[in-house]
Scaffold this motif. Structure first.
Motif, PDB file in Angstrom:
ATOM      1  N   ASP A   1      -5.728   2.377  -2.063  1.00  0.00           N
ATOM      2  CA  ASP A   1      -4.503   1.354  -1.745  1.00  0.00           C
ATOM      3  C   ASP A   1      -4.323   1.277  -0.231  1.00  0.00           C
ATOM      4  OD1 ASP A   1      -3.468   3.637  -0.691  1.00  0.00           O
ATOM      5  OD2 ASP A   1      -2.236   4.080  -2.565  1.00  0.00           O
TER       6      ASP A   1
ATOM      7  N   SER B   1      -6.541  -7.394  -9.858  1.00  0.00           N
ATOM      8  CA  SER B   1      -6.784  -6.250 -10.560  1.00  0.00           C
ATOM      9  C   SER B   1      -7.799  -6.723 -11.497  1.00  0.00           C
ATOM     10  CB  SER B   1      -5.712  -5.821 -11.415  1.00  0.00           C
ATOM     11  OG  SER B   1      -4.688  -5.346 -10.625  1.00  0.00           O
TER      12      SER B   1
ATOM     13  N   ASP C   1      -7.493  -1.292  -4.649  1.00  0.00           N
ATOM     14  CA  ASP C   1      -6.361  -1.280  -5.725  1.00  0.00           C
ATOM     15  C   ASP C   1      -5.387  -2.546  -4.900  1.00  0.00           C
ATOM     16  OD1 ASP C   1      -3.291  -0.450  -6.223  1.00  0.00           O
ATOM     17  OD2 ASP C   1      -4.421   0.756  -7.530  1.00  0.00           O
TER      18      ASP C   1
ATOM     19  N   THR D   1      -2.144  -3.105  -6.750  1.00  0.00           N
ATOM     20  CA  THR D   1      -0.976  -3.088  -7.299  1.00  0.00           C
ATOM     21  C   THR D   1       0.063  -3.538  -6.304  1.00  0.00           C
ATOM     22  OG1 THR D   1      -1.796  -1.117  -8.380  1.00  0.00           O
ATOM     23  CG2 THR D   1       0.685  -1.391  -8.271  1.00  0.00           C
ATOM     24  N   LYS D   2      -0.010  -3.322  -5.156  1.00  0.00           N
ATOM     25  CA  LYS D   2       1.455  -3.441  -4.050  1.00  0.00           C
ATOM     26  C   LYS D   2       1.588  -4.825  -3.917  1.00  0.00           C
ATOM     27  CE  LYS D   2       2.968  -2.582   0.551  1.00  0.00           C
ATOM     28  NZ  LYS D   2       2.659  -2.153   1.874  1.00  0.00           N
TER      29      LYS D   2
ATOM     30  N   ARG E   1       3.399  -6.229  -6.930  1.00  0.00           N
ATOM     31  CA  ARG E   1       4.638  -5.638  -7.252  1.00  0.00           C
ATOM     32  C   ARG E   1       5.524  -6.065  -6.297  1.00  0.00           C
ATOM     33  NH1 ARG E   1       3.361  -0.411  -6.064  1.00  0.00           N
ATOM     34  NH2 ARG E   1       3.945  -0.647  -3.989  1.00  0.00           N
TER      35      ARG E   1
END
Length: 344
Positions: free
Chosen positions: A130, A239, A277, A279-280, A283
């Motif tokens: 990340d 992802s 990753d 994800t951030k 989100r």
């Protein structure tokens, strides 16, 4: 917004300009147009532009434009080109980028979106990384991205808001095509030779993202409130889109059909090996929805190469390989050793 896009005539920029315009942004370009003879299926969308090198931009140049934001894409674009002369990578990608940010801040530009790269993770091990992961760049290109991010972060304040978009390895069709990036290259080999040719041993991991999904990420950052993104980094991708290079080759072989996977004469392990990753960004930027997968991108490229008549001679020539085109221009005397256009 009124936006300056540097490198707007390049592989990514030529696809980003239409995306930004579709969202009602006013776009001004800045480009040296090194690759003006490298169009594939269409020409870049026309836009007002400054025909300048990022190393030569002045406060006066930018102040006159009354800009809301700068999107900085312009750079020596990949590791073989960077290896032509590592010092040029630092002169252009590092010093030129920091210079551009300094004059943008002095000109009153509040937002600065920097096109960084997941290559700054370098050799990352087995875990998906990340934005808090350590940097391990293994090339001048990757190191330049680290150092620009650090310099921009030191400049961040209430009047100047930088954001760092760490793009995964790009792929996909562009008006200014590149065949020197892994997915585009493997499909081009298959289209012109009937073979999928690996230049490494196939084991390294790569995070991958379509050029249009990168463009959408920059547009989403422009739409986001400044306080939600100020002085932050975002891995740009989707992802599930981390692949070993051999997996990419197998996808290409499956899409193209009747196509053997083999290894180039210099194929060897690649120290660039990392998973990422994402994800951030999903989100934080709730409007960001990547649409492309590698398989869909391979299908797009395969259809485009067939429709556009990509031949072995075209693939072997300079037009779609950035290093070869720069070498051609230098050999012809059109460009100096410092990669500025010659007076002639």
């Amino acid at each position: 917004m009124r936006i300056l896009v540097t490198g707007h005539l390049g592989y990514l920029g030529s696809e980003m300009v239409p995306v930004l315009r579709a969202r009602d942004h006013e776009v001004i370009g800045l480009d040296t147009d090194f690759y003006g003879s490298c169009d594939f299926h269409a020409v870049p969308v026309d836009a007002p532009m400054l025909p300048l090198d990022v190393r030569d931009v002045t406060v006066t140049d930018l102040a006159a434009l009354d800009l809301d934001a700068v999107i900085h894409l312009a750079a020596l674009s990949n590791d073989p080109l960077s290896d032509l002369d590592p010092q040029l990578t630092y002169d252009i990608n590092l010093d030129g980028s920091v210079h551009l940010a300094e004059v943008a801040k002095q000109a009153g530009v509040r937002r600065f979106l920097f096109s960084s790269s997941c290559s700054l993770y370098g050799k990352g091990g087995d875990a998906a990384l990340d934005e808090n992961a350590a940097f391990h760049p293994v090339t001048p290109y990757g190191e330049s991205k680290v150092r620009v991010e650090q310099a921009l972060s030191a400049m961040a304040d209430d009047t100047f808001s930088p954001v760092y978009l760490r793009n995964a390895t790009a792929y996909g069709l562009s008006r200014r095509l590149r065949a020197d990036i892994v997915v585009n290259n493997l499909v081009a080999h298959a289209a012109t030779s009937g073979k999928v040719l690996l230049e490494s041993d196939g084991t390294p991991w790569r995070p991958l993202v379509h050029v249009l999904d990168i463009a959408d990420a920059f547009a989403a950052v422009l739409d986001a409130p400044a306080e939600a993104i100020h002085d932050q980094a975002f891995n740009v991708g989707r992802s599930g889109e981390n692949y070993q290079v051999r997996e990419i080759a197998d996808i290409v072989a499956d899409v193209v059909g009747d196509c053997a996977v083999g290894f180039g004469v210099n194929a060897s392990p690649d120290i660039r090996d990392y998973q990422v990753d994402f994800t951030k960004i999903h989100r934080t930027l709730t409007g960001y929805r990547p649409r492309w997968t590698v398989r869909r991108g391979v299908e797009q490229l395969w259809a485009a190469y067939r429709h556009g008549g990509m031949t072995a001679d075209m693939f072997a020539g300079p037009a779609y390989v950035r290093l070869r085109e720069i070498q051609r221009l230098r050999a012809a005397g059109a460009m100096g050793a410092d990669l500025r256009w010659s007076a002639a």
